[in-house]
Design a protein around this motif. Sequence first.
Motif, PDB file in Angstrom:
ATOM      1  N   GLN A 193       0.816  -1.211   0.000  1.00  0.00           N
ATOM      2  CA  GLN A 193       0.000   0.000   0.000  1.00  0.00           C
ATOM      3  C   GLN A 193       0.856   1.270   0.000  1.00  0.00           C
ATOM      4  OE1 GLN A 193      -3.501  -0.131   2.628  1.00  0.00           O
ATOM      5  NE2 GLN A 193      -3.092  -2.295   2.948  1.00  0.00           N
ATOM      6  N   THR A 194       2.171   1.108   0.019  1.00  0.00           N
ATOM      7  CA  THR A 194       3.075   2.248  -0.097  1.00  0.00           C
ATOM      8  C   THR A 194       2.892   2.914  -1.455  1.00  0.00           C
ATOM      9  OG1 THR A 194       4.698   1.048   1.234  1.00  0.00           O
ATOM     10  CG2 THR A 194       5.487   2.962   0.015  1.00  0.00           C
ATOM     11  N   PRO A 195       2.723   4.239  -1.504  1.00  0.00           N
ATOM     12  CA  PRO A 195       2.628   4.905  -2.811  1.00  0.00           C
ATOM     13  C   PRO A 195       3.841   4.591  -3.675  1.00  0.00           C
ATOM     14  CG  PRO A 195       1.988   6.413  -1.064  1.00  0.00           C
ATOM     15  CD  PRO A 195       2.520   5.180  -0.387  1.00  0.00           C
ATOM     16  N   GLY A 196       3.578   4.193  -4.917  1.00  0.00           N
ATOM     17  CA  GLY A 196       4.656   3.905  -5.852  1.00  0.00           C
ATOM     18  C   GLY A 196       5.154   2.477  -5.822  1.00  0.00           C
ATOM     19  N   VAL A 197       4.653   1.656  -4.895  1.00  0.00           N
ATOM     20  CA  VAL A 197       5.089   0.264  -4.803  1.00  0.00           C
ATOM     21  C   VAL A 197       4.008  -0.645  -5.364  1.00  0.00           C
ATOM     22  CG1 VAL A 197       5.634  -1.642  -3.239  1.00  0.00           C
ATOM     23  CG2 VAL A 197       6.609   0.628  -2.837  1.00  0.00           C
ATOM     24  N   SER A 198       4.380  -1.485  -6.297  1.00  0.00           N
ATOM     25  CA  SER A 198       3.453  -2.459  -6.878  1.00  0.00           C
ATOM     26  C   SER A 198       4.248  -3.709  -7.239  1.00  0.00           C
ATOM     27  CB  SER A 198       2.772  -1.880  -8.123  1.00  0.00           C
ATOM     28  OG  SER A 198       1.864  -2.805  -8.680  1.00  0.00           O
ATOM     29  N   PHE A 199       3.935  -4.812  -6.600  1.00  0.00           N
ATOM     30  CA  PHE A 199       4.687  -6.041  -6.809  1.00  0.00           C
ATOM     31  C   PHE A 199       4.055  -6.890  -7.915  1.00  0.00           C
ATOM     32  CE2 PHE A 199       5.409  -5.322  -2.146  1.00  0.00           C
ATOM     33  CZ  PHE A 199       6.763  -5.055  -2.233  1.00  0.00           C
ATOM     34  N   SER A 200       4.879  -7.371  -8.824  1.00  0.00           N
ATOM     35  CA  SER A 200       4.435  -8.401  -9.761  1.00  0.00           C
ATOM     36  C   SER A 200       4.489  -9.749  -9.053  1.00  0.00           C
ATOM     37  CB  SER A 200       5.362  -8.430 -10.986  1.00  0.00           C
ATOM     38  OG  SER A 200       6.676  -8.843 -10.594  1.00  0.00           O
ATOM     39  N   LEU A 201       4.001 -10.786  -9.689  1.00  0.00           N
ATOM     40  CA  LEU A 201       4.071 -12.124  -9.107  1.00  0.00           C
ATOM     41  C   LEU A 201       5.521 -12.520  -8.876  1.00  0.00           C
ATOM     42  CD1 LEU A 201       2.739 -14.768  -8.207  1.00  0.00           C
ATOM     43  CD2 LEU A 201       2.761 -15.512 -10.610  1.00  0.00           C
ATOM     44  N   GLU A 202       6.383 -12.208  -9.847  1.00  0.00           N
ATOM     45  CA  GLU A 202       7.807 -12.541  -9.705  1.00  0.00           C
ATOM     46  C   GLU A 202       8.428 -11.762  -8.549  1.00  0.00           C
ATOM     47  OE1 GLU A 202       6.269 -11.732 -12.524  1.00  0.00           O
ATOM     48  OE2 GLU A 202       6.221 -13.742 -13.409  1.00  0.00           O
ATOM     49  N   ASP A 203       8.031 -10.507  -8.403  1.00  0.00           N
ATOM     50  CA  ASP A 203       8.530  -9.707  -7.282  1.00  0.00           C
ATOM     51  C   ASP A 203       8.138 -10.342  -5.952  1.00  0.00           C
ATOM     52  OD1 ASP A 203       9.633  -7.760  -8.933  1.00  0.00           O
ATOM     53  OD2 ASP A 203       7.847  -6.488  -8.875  1.00  0.00           O
ATOM     54  N   LYS A 204       6.892 -10.773  -5.860  1.00  0.00           N
ATOM     55  CA  LYS A 204       6.411 -11.353  -4.596  1.00  0.00           C
ATOM     56  C   LYS A 204       7.184 -12.628  -4.252  1.00  0.00           C
ATOM     57  CE  LYS A 204       1.983  -9.259  -3.808  1.00  0.00           C
ATOM     58  NZ  LYS A 204       0.800  -9.388  -2.961  1.00  0.00           N
ATOM     59  N   LEU A 205       7.449 -13.424  -5.249  1.00  0.00           N
ATOM     60  CA  LEU A 205       8.208 -14.656  -5.005  1.00  0.00           C
ATOM     61  C   LEU A 205       9.643 -14.330  -4.588  1.00  0.00           C
ATOM     62  CD1 LEU A 205       6.905 -16.832  -7.983  1.00  0.00           C
ATOM     63  CD2 LEU A 205       6.259 -16.993  -5.571  1.00  0.00           C
ATOM     64  N   ALA A 206      10.208 -13.275  -5.178  1.00  0.00           N
ATOM     65  CA  ALA A 206      11.568 -12.867  -4.809  1.00  0.00           C
ATOM     66  C   ALA A 206      11.611 -12.351  -3.371  1.00  0.00           C
ATOM     67  CB  ALA A 206      12.075 -11.787  -5.767  1.00  0.00           C
ATOM     68  N   VAL A 207      10.603 -11.583  -2.969  1.00  0.00           N
ATOM     69  CA  VAL A 207      10.550 -11.077  -1.596  1.00  0.00           C
ATOM     70  C   VAL A 207      10.348 -12.230  -0.617  1.00  0.00           C
ATOM     71  CG1 VAL A 207       9.270  -9.627   0.027  1.00  0.00           C
ATOM     72  CG2 VAL A 207       9.733  -8.800  -2.282  1.00  0.00           C
ATOM     73  N   MET A 208       9.525 -13.196  -0.988  1.00  0.00           N
ATOM     74  CA  MET A 208       9.325 -14.372  -0.129  1.00  0.00           C
ATOM     75  C   MET A 208      10.646 -15.094   0.116  1.00  0.00           C
ATOM     76  SD  MET A 208       5.672 -15.838  -1.552  1.00  0.00           S
ATOM     77  CE  MET A 208       5.778 -17.351  -0.582  1.00  0.00           C
ATOM     78  N   ALA A 209      11.476 -15.179  -0.926  1.00  0.00           N
ATOM     79  CA  ALA A 209      12.785 -15.827  -0.767  1.00  0.00           C
ATOM     80  C   ALA A 209      13.663 -15.033   0.209  1.00  0.00           C
ATOM     81  CB  ALA A 209      13.467 -15.959  -2.129  1.00  0.00           C
ATOM     82  N   LEU A 210      13.618 -13.698   0.127  1.00  0.00           N
ATOM     83  CA  LEU A 210      14.375 -12.868   1.068  1.00  0.00           C
ATOM     84  C   LEU A 210      13.882 -13.077   2.498  1.00  0.00           C
ATOM     85  CD1 LEU A 210      14.652  -9.428  -0.808  1.00  0.00           C
ATOM     86  CD2 LEU A 210      16.475 -11.102  -0.431  1.00  0.00           C
TER      87      LEU A 210
END
Length: 523
Positions: A18-35
């Motif tokens: 919900q941060t302004p300017g932040v929008s995760f793609s599916l690939e982004d979400k999977l990358a963040v999950m790995a982190l």
Amino acid sequence: MTRRKITLFDTTLRDGQQTPGVSFSLEDKLAVMALLDRLGVDYIEGGYPGGNPTDTALFAEERKCKATFTAFGMTKRAGRSVSNDAGLQTLLQAKAKAICFVGKSWDYQVRVALGCTNEENLESITDSVKAAKDAGKEVLVDCEHFFDGYKANPEYALACAKAAYDAGARWVVLCETNGGSMPHEVREIVTAVAKVIPGSHLGVHAHNDTEQAVANSLAAVEAGVCQIQGTLNGIGERCGNANLISIIGTLGLKPHYAKQFEISAKVSELTTISRAFDELLNRAPNAQAPYVGKSAFATKAGIHASALAKDPETYEHVKPESVGNRRAILVSDQAGKSNLIAELERIGLAVKKDDTRLDHLLREVKEREAIGYAYDGADASFELLARRTLGSLPHYFDVLSFQVNVGLRDGNMYSEASVKVKVGDEVMISAGEGNGPVSALDVALRKDLGKYQKHIEDMGLVDFKVRILNGSTSAITRVMIESKDSTGRRWFTVGVSPNIVEASFQALLDAMVFKLLQEGVAA
């Protein structure tokens, strides 16, 4: 003494988005999950299945992660049965081990936002928790606006939390949704709630509207809660959420907390994870972020550097390496010999304290900073200056001339640049176009550097900052450039001139020479 386990619940992918300017793609979400798995959090809240295509896709299949993968959504709507509430059914069918429901706990919100009675809201919480339990899910309930609700009507706020707990929720999370409560208020309210619901089933979710999210989370822990919700680097709507990076560092390293509480997260990974996440967001890391910022263990004043050389604990509250960070002794017009010696040692230049070249270097730094250079923010330019002064910088090439043209062509602005360089006995002229004069210079300069070309092909411009140092017609301009290469290495260079193009070119040249130096290229 048995330490109490504090469970860490990450909501970066849901509340953080919900941060302004932040929008995760599916690939982004999977990358963040790995982190997050690498960091070692206990729960990962992935998003709102059915709320948008990305989250729906994320929950369409099982995700392999060490943390408990959690879906988020609303309790059932008033006046509907569980089977007739499409949103609830989507949650129950999501491929997630846990569901986190958001339920109102402030009677004002129940009346205004939901438009139902207090009793209907309690029924929605109870029925939703039971339905999820029957579906084999672990259940959490975020009691939205709990602290404001408790201040307005403590009996009803407690009734909402109790309804969730009595229906079988594993975690009842007290949410400081508007971010306006103070730590003493959070401590008092959590203490009261813990008399009704065991602390082993309580969590806290704090927002940062008064810069108190971390403090409020820690106050809640001291009052009995055993789960903290937050986000990486504190991202979130408005002023952000509780910063899990800071919370993990504090719980893991500060004796008051470390003796009482246990966490599963890896404190030594904090800096790496924090900066990797910023890289994914394509934003520059906050240099002054606690624990992990570039400046978190940096000192500028000469007297501080002298004390640090004797004992780092004089100006450090924890060891930088404990969070994966490093100490930085900055060189500036406030520097003394201790600063210089410490920084020279870091970059591999051993100089004795009585070496006269050291006095020359110190004088050079102060004179250059007096006209606008800032070496505390441009470590690469400082290293080049130091090596030139000490006679250990290879001479790679000479710039014989450069030219920049900016104009309007066919209704569109254009920028062109040409650069003439000499590498050994070979002279080369290169031209380039860019979306501005600095970009065009960068393209031209890196187009052909003869035998050194292969060493600079993977470097690129990340950030460009301009500051006017005085307001007269002969204003001095300082340009700071951040560069990076394919290894993930970043470095900062500076240029100063009355002419912004010349200042930019100085910084670009330093960036390229530093890259060759780091590659170990011989002249």
